[in-house]
Structure formats: C-alpha cells, structure tokens
Design a protein around this motif. Structure first.
Motif, PDB file in Angstrom:
ATOM      1  N   PHE A  13     -21.953 -27.539 -38.613  1.00 29.62           N
ATOM      2  CA  PHE A  13     -22.865 -27.840 -39.684  1.00 29.62           C
ATOM      3  C   PHE A  13     -23.728 -26.543 -39.815  1.00 29.62           C
ATOM      4  CE2 PHE A  13     -27.193 -29.555 -40.391  1.00 29.62           C
ATOM      5  CZ  PHE A  13     -26.864 -30.048 -41.716  1.00 29.62           C
ATOM      6  N   GLU A  14     -24.094 -25.764 -38.813  1.00 26.47           N
ATOM      7  CA  GLU A  14     -24.855 -24.677 -38.869  1.00 26.47           C
ATOM      8  C   GLU A  14     -24.292 -23.549 -39.851  1.00 26.47           C
ATOM      9  OE1 GLU A  14     -26.898 -21.192 -35.958  1.00 26.47           O
ATOM     10  OE2 GLU A  14     -25.388 -22.732 -35.240  1.00 26.47           O
ATOM     11  N   GLU A  15     -22.961 -23.285 -39.388  1.00 29.67           N
ATOM     12  CA  GLU A  15     -22.318 -22.383 -40.476  1.00 29.67           C
ATOM     13  C   GLU A  15     -22.374 -22.907 -41.941  1.00 29.67           C
ATOM     14  OE1 GLU A  15     -17.967 -20.015 -40.868  1.00 29.67           O
ATOM     15  OE2 GLU A  15     -18.112 -21.482 -39.330  1.00 29.67           O
ATOM     16  N   LEU A  16     -21.954 -24.281 -42.078  1.00 33.48           N
ATOM     17  CA  LEU A  16     -21.854 -24.693 -43.658  1.00 33.48           C
ATOM     18  C   LEU A  16     -23.022 -24.595 -44.208  1.00 33.48           C
ATOM     19  CD1 LEU A  16     -20.190 -28.051 -44.371  1.00 33.48           C
ATOM     20  CD2 LEU A  16     -22.678 -27.481 -45.218  1.00 33.48           C
ATOM     21  N   ARG A  17     -24.281 -24.753 -43.736  1.00 33.00           N
ATOM     22  CA  ARG A  17     -25.676 -24.674 -44.320  1.00 33.00           C
ATOM     23  C   ARG A  17     -25.925 -23.037 -44.446  1.00 33.00           C
ATOM     24  NH1 ARG A  17     -27.618 -28.225 -47.314  1.00 33.00           N
ATOM     25  NH2 ARG A  17     -29.606 -27.859 -46.544  1.00 33.00           N
ATOM     26  N   GLU A  18     -25.850 -22.648 -43.496  1.00 34.44           N
ATOM     27  CA  GLU A  18     -26.446 -21.049 -43.614  1.00 34.44           C
ATOM     28  C   GLU A  18     -25.283 -20.056 -44.573  1.00 34.44           C
ATOM     29  OE1 GLU A  18     -26.262 -19.597 -39.449  1.00 34.44           O
ATOM     30  OE2 GLU A  18     -28.433 -20.308 -39.231  1.00 34.44           O
ATOM     31  N   LYS A  19     -24.244 -20.726 -44.559  1.00 36.58           N
ATOM     32  CA  LYS A  19     -23.486 -19.764 -45.614  1.00 36.58           C
ATOM     33  C   LYS A  19     -23.225 -20.612 -47.167  1.00 36.58           C
ATOM     34  CE  LYS A  19     -20.820 -17.344 -42.089  1.00 36.58           C
ATOM     35  NZ  LYS A  19     -19.445 -17.089 -41.614  1.00 36.58           N
ATOM     36  N   ASP A  20     -24.148 -21.528 -47.275  1.00 38.27           N
ATOM     37  CA  ASP A  20     -24.127 -22.236 -48.513  1.00 38.27           C
ATOM     38  C   ASP A  20     -22.881 -22.667 -48.742  1.00 38.27           C
ATOM     39  OD1 ASP A  20     -25.903 -23.193 -50.525  1.00 38.27           O
ATOM     40  OD2 ASP A  20     -25.262 -21.440 -51.815  1.00 38.27           O
ATOM     41  N   TYR A  21     -22.351 -23.485 -48.116  1.00 31.93           N
ATOM     42  CA  TYR A  21     -21.156 -24.233 -48.645  1.00 31.93           C
ATOM     43  C   TYR A  21     -21.472 -25.669 -49.035  1.00 31.93           C
ATOM     44  CZ  TYR A  21     -17.874 -21.070 -46.107  1.00 31.93           C
ATOM     45  OH  TYR A  21     -16.841 -19.960 -45.930  1.00 31.93           O
ATOM     46  N   THR A  22     -20.673 -26.016 -50.039  1.00 33.41           N
ATOM     47  CA  THR A  22     -20.830 -27.518 -50.527  1.00 33.41           C
ATOM     48  C   THR A  22     -20.850 -28.483 -49.306  1.00 33.41           C
ATOM     49  OG1 THR A  22     -19.786 -26.976 -52.544  1.00 33.41           O
ATOM     50  CG2 THR A  22     -19.935 -29.344 -52.247  1.00 33.41           C
ATOM     51  N   GLU A  62     -31.133 -30.772 -31.811  1.00 28.02           N
ATOM     52  CA  GLU A  62     -31.624 -29.411 -31.239  1.00 28.02           C
ATOM     53  C   GLU A  62     -32.871 -28.876 -31.997  1.00 28.02           C
ATOM     54  OE1 GLU A  62     -28.324 -26.615 -31.212  1.00 28.02           O
ATOM     55  OE2 GLU A  62     -27.601 -27.527 -29.361  1.00 28.02           O
ATOM     56  N   GLY A  63     -33.308 -29.952 -33.045  1.00 26.19           N
ATOM     57  CA  GLY A  63     -34.599 -29.718 -33.697  1.00 26.19           C
ATOM     58  C   GLY A  63     -34.433 -28.563 -34.643  1.00 26.19           C
ATOM     59  N   ARG A  64     -33.083 -28.373 -35.382  1.00 25.20           N
ATOM     60  CA  ARG A  64     -32.953 -27.142 -36.247  1.00 25.20           C
ATOM     61  C   ARG A  64     -33.424 -27.967 -37.520  1.00 25.20           C
ATOM     62  NH1 ARG A  64     -29.505 -23.329 -35.281  1.00 25.20           N
ATOM     63  NH2 ARG A  64     -30.321 -22.547 -37.272  1.00 25.20           N
ATOM     64  N   LYS A  65     -34.733 -28.025 -37.784  1.00 22.51           N
ATOM     65  CA  LYS A  65     -35.336 -28.497 -39.102  1.00 22.51           C
ATOM     66  C   LYS A  65     -34.900 -27.480 -40.239  1.00 22.51           C
ATOM     67  CE  LYS A  65     -39.528 -29.287 -41.422  1.00 22.51           C
ATOM     68  NZ  LYS A  65     -41.137 -29.160 -41.123  1.00 22.51           N
ATOM     69  N   ASP A  66     -34.549 -26.295 -39.967  1.00 18.62           N
ATOM     70  CA  ASP A  66     -34.363 -25.387 -41.120  1.00 18.62           C
ATOM     71  C   ASP A  66     -32.947 -25.674 -41.805  1.00 18.62           C
ATOM     72  OD1 ASP A  66     -33.288 -24.485 -38.288  1.00 18.62           O
ATOM     73  OD2 ASP A  66     -32.416 -22.867 -39.607  1.00 18.62           O
ATOM     74  N   PHE A  68     -31.826 -28.574 -42.295  1.00 21.24           N
ATOM     75  CA  PHE A  68     -31.785 -29.803 -42.822  1.00 21.24           C
ATOM     76  C   PHE A  68     -32.927 -30.010 -44.142  1.00 21.24           C
ATOM     77  CE2 PHE A  68     -30.423 -30.658 -38.943  1.00 21.24           C
ATOM     78  CZ  PHE A  68     -29.321 -31.544 -39.180  1.00 21.24           C
ATOM     79  N   GLU A  69     -33.156 -28.722 -44.548  1.00 19.79           N
ATOM     80  CA  GLU A  69     -34.189 -28.652 -45.748  1.00 19.79           C
ATOM     81  C   GLU A  69     -33.441 -28.951 -47.145  1.00 19.79           C
ATOM     82  OE1 GLU A  69     -35.776 -24.784 -45.872  1.00 19.79           O
ATOM     83  OE2 GLU A  69     -37.021 -25.031 -44.263  1.00 19.79           O
ATOM     84  N   GLY A  70     -33.985 -30.002 -47.707  1.00 21.35           N
ATOM     85  CA  GLY A  70     -33.200 -30.630 -49.024  1.00 21.35           C
ATOM     86  C   GLY A  70     -32.381 -31.513 -48.832  1.00 21.35           C
ATOM     87  N   LEU A  71     -32.131 -31.973 -47.535  1.00 25.14           N
ATOM     88  CA  LEU A  71     -31.315 -33.374 -47.534  1.00 25.14           C
ATOM     89  C   LEU A  71     -32.278 -34.428 -47.003  1.00 25.14           C
ATOM     90  CD1 LEU A  71     -28.796 -31.336 -44.778  1.00 25.14           C
ATOM     91  CD2 LEU A  71     -28.661 -31.714 -47.375  1.00 25.14           C
ATOM     92  N   GLU A  72     -31.303 -35.590 -47.087  1.00 24.00           N
ATOM     93  CA  GLU A  72     -32.054 -36.880 -47.147  1.00 24.00           C
ATOM     94  C   GLU A  72     -32.924 -37.073 -45.875  1.00 24.00           C
ATOM     95  OE1 GLU A  72     -33.164 -40.286 -48.920  1.00 24.00           O
ATOM     96  OE2 GLU A  72     -31.898 -38.883 -49.647  1.00 24.00           O
ATOM     97  N   ILE A  73     -32.658 -36.599 -44.853  1.00 22.35           N
ATOM     98  CA  ILE A  73     -33.278 -37.013 -43.604  1.00 22.35           C
ATOM     99  C   ILE A  73     -34.573 -36.183 -43.484  1.00 22.35           C
ATOM    100  CG2 ILE A  73     -32.079 -35.041 -42.119  1.00 22.35           C
ATOM    101  CD1 ILE A  73     -32.166 -37.178 -39.926  1.00 22.35           C
ATOM    102  N   ALA A  74     -34.621 -35.084 -44.059  1.00 23.26           N
ATOM    103  CA  ALA A  74     -35.960 -34.267 -44.484  1.00 23.26           C
ATOM    104  C   ALA A  74     -37.133 -35.021 -44.911  1.00 23.26           C
ATOM    105  CB  ALA A  74     -35.524 -32.936 -44.733  1.00 23.26           C
ATOM    106  N   LYS A  75     -36.654 -35.985 -45.731  1.00 27.03           N
ATOM    107  CA  LYS A  75     -37.672 -36.912 -46.440  1.00 27.03           C
ATOM    108  C   LYS A  75     -38.525 -37.649 -45.250  1.00 27.03           C
ATOM    109  CE  LYS A  75     -35.007 -36.840 -50.490  1.00 27.03           C
ATOM    110  NZ  LYS A  75     -34.132 -37.796 -51.676  1.00 27.03           N
ATOM    111  N   THR A  76     -37.786 -37.979 -44.307  1.00 27.44           N
ATOM    112  CA  THR A  76     -38.368 -39.147 -43.596  1.00 27.44           C
ATOM    113  C   THR A  76     -38.796 -38.528 -42.199  1.00 27.44           C
ATOM    114  OG1 THR A  76     -36.116 -39.912 -43.015  1.00 27.44           O
ATOM    115  CG2 THR A  76     -37.410 -41.063 -44.655  1.00 27.44           C
TER     116      THR A  76
END
Length: 220
Positions: A13-22, A62-66, A68-76
C-alpha cells in the motif's frame, strides 16, 4: 491529462500511494473491521487483493495518516495511533523442510525481539507470546498481528507426507485454553492419525468477548 499507472504486481500500500498508482478505495472496510474487534480470517480467492489489503491494514495501524489522505477513512478517522504491528509475511522463503521453516520463523521473531527484547523463551509460541506482552507494556496499546500467505508453508509440505503434521484446533470463548485441550483429549480427535507416523499438534485457544482478543493459547 496523464493516465494514472495501474499497480500490476504491486502488493504494498505504501508504494502504491507514494508512487500515485490507481487505487480502488477499500478503506471504508477498515473502520468496520476495527470496530467489531474480532480476529479475522480472510479466505478470498487467489489474486483477489488479500496481500494488498493486509498491507493497507499495516499502514493504518502504524498511523500512516499521510498515505490515506483523500480516501474514505480519512473522513472519519481523527486519531491516528501507532500500534505495535507484527507483520508475518510467508510469501518469500524456503519452507520445503522443517529446518528451513524454523529458520525463517526464527528470523522473523528475532527481528521483532530487537525492538521489544528477548526474555530467553525456548519455543516459538512462548517467544511470540512474550513479544506481544512486551509490545503492550512498551506502548500501552494492543498489538496487531497480521499474517500473510499463511498457507505457503503448508502448500510446500503437502506433497511430502514426512512433512505433513496433523493439526487439531479447538477454540473456546470465555473459557480457558486448558478447557480446549481437555476437549481435544477427551474426544480422542487424534486417534485416526496415531499410527501413520506423523506428528500430532494440538492447538488450543481461548477468546475473551470482554477483552475482544485472544487471551490464552496452548500448543503441544
């Protein structure tokens, strides 16, 4: 407009989000899993995204809030705690012999013992139990255990009868692990396997509905 990259073969997940994959947002399911608070066994088909989802859970706990920005769970989600996470990935490794499996498991536990300490326990079960207790004492938070590709060692051994032990599992709720062991023994579950030369492993677990976690287990 640039097309977003497809995450073919990416299970982190970390690589997917940091490298802007779909990414198809499944984070709404995390909140449901966490709030129910029970152990989960994910039995979806192969190539269905189990490893990526476990990696997502790891980043969440692990508390990696960064990430999850823009994702559904960030709303709650408002409190991003850093839980002690034990991520056991059996996707990579040689499990063709008992010795290689033990070596792999020893290495995984040793890495965590460098973080939380080693109390001299001899068995894997006792070492892992000590780790969970030490992590809780150090962080004052519940430990999170994530196991990926749990069946790979079994699949490696399934064609070799000398490697295939028989496992007998008994689960108790609000009882004791000893109660579970006594049931296995009293019901003689292992009788059909006593004469074929394979080792018989008894796994006895108790789950507390009050604490909402596994509180005791015996392996013999």
């Amino acid at each position: 407009m640039n097309a977003r990259k497809l995450p073919i073969g990416i299970q982190t997940f970390e690589e997917l989000r940091e490298k802007d994959y779909t990414y198809i947002d499944k984070t709404a399911f995390i909140e449901k899993l966490v709030n129910v608070g029970k152990p989960y066994f994910l039995s979806r088909p192969r190539r269905f995204g189990k490893s990526l989802f476990l990696s997502t859970l790891r980043s969440y706990f692990e508390g990696r809030k960064d990430l999850f920005e823009g994702l559904e769970i960030a709303k709650t989600e408002t409190v991003w705690k850093q839980y002690p996470v034990f991520y056991l990935d059996f996707n990579v490794g040689d499990f063709s012999t008992e010795e290689s499996f033990r070596s792999s498991l020893d290495k995984k536990l040793s890495n965590y013992e460098k973080l939380y300490g080693f109390n001299g326990a001899k068995t894997f079960a006792d070492r892992f139990s000590d780790l969970l207790k030490a992590a809780h004492e150090k962080t004052e938070l519940q430990a999170v255990v994530l196991v990926d590709e749990y069946d790979k060692p079994l699949l490696n051994a399934i064609g070799d009868e000398t490697l295939v032990d028989t496992f007998h599992f008994e689960f108790k709720m609000d009882g004791t692990a000893k109660d579970a062991l006594e049931q296995i023994n009293s019901k003689d579950y292992a009788i059909p396997y006593k004469n074929d030369g394979r080792r018989i492993v008894k796994i006895d677990v108790n789950y507390s509905s009050i604490e909402r976690q596994l509180t005791e287990w015996i392996i013999e």
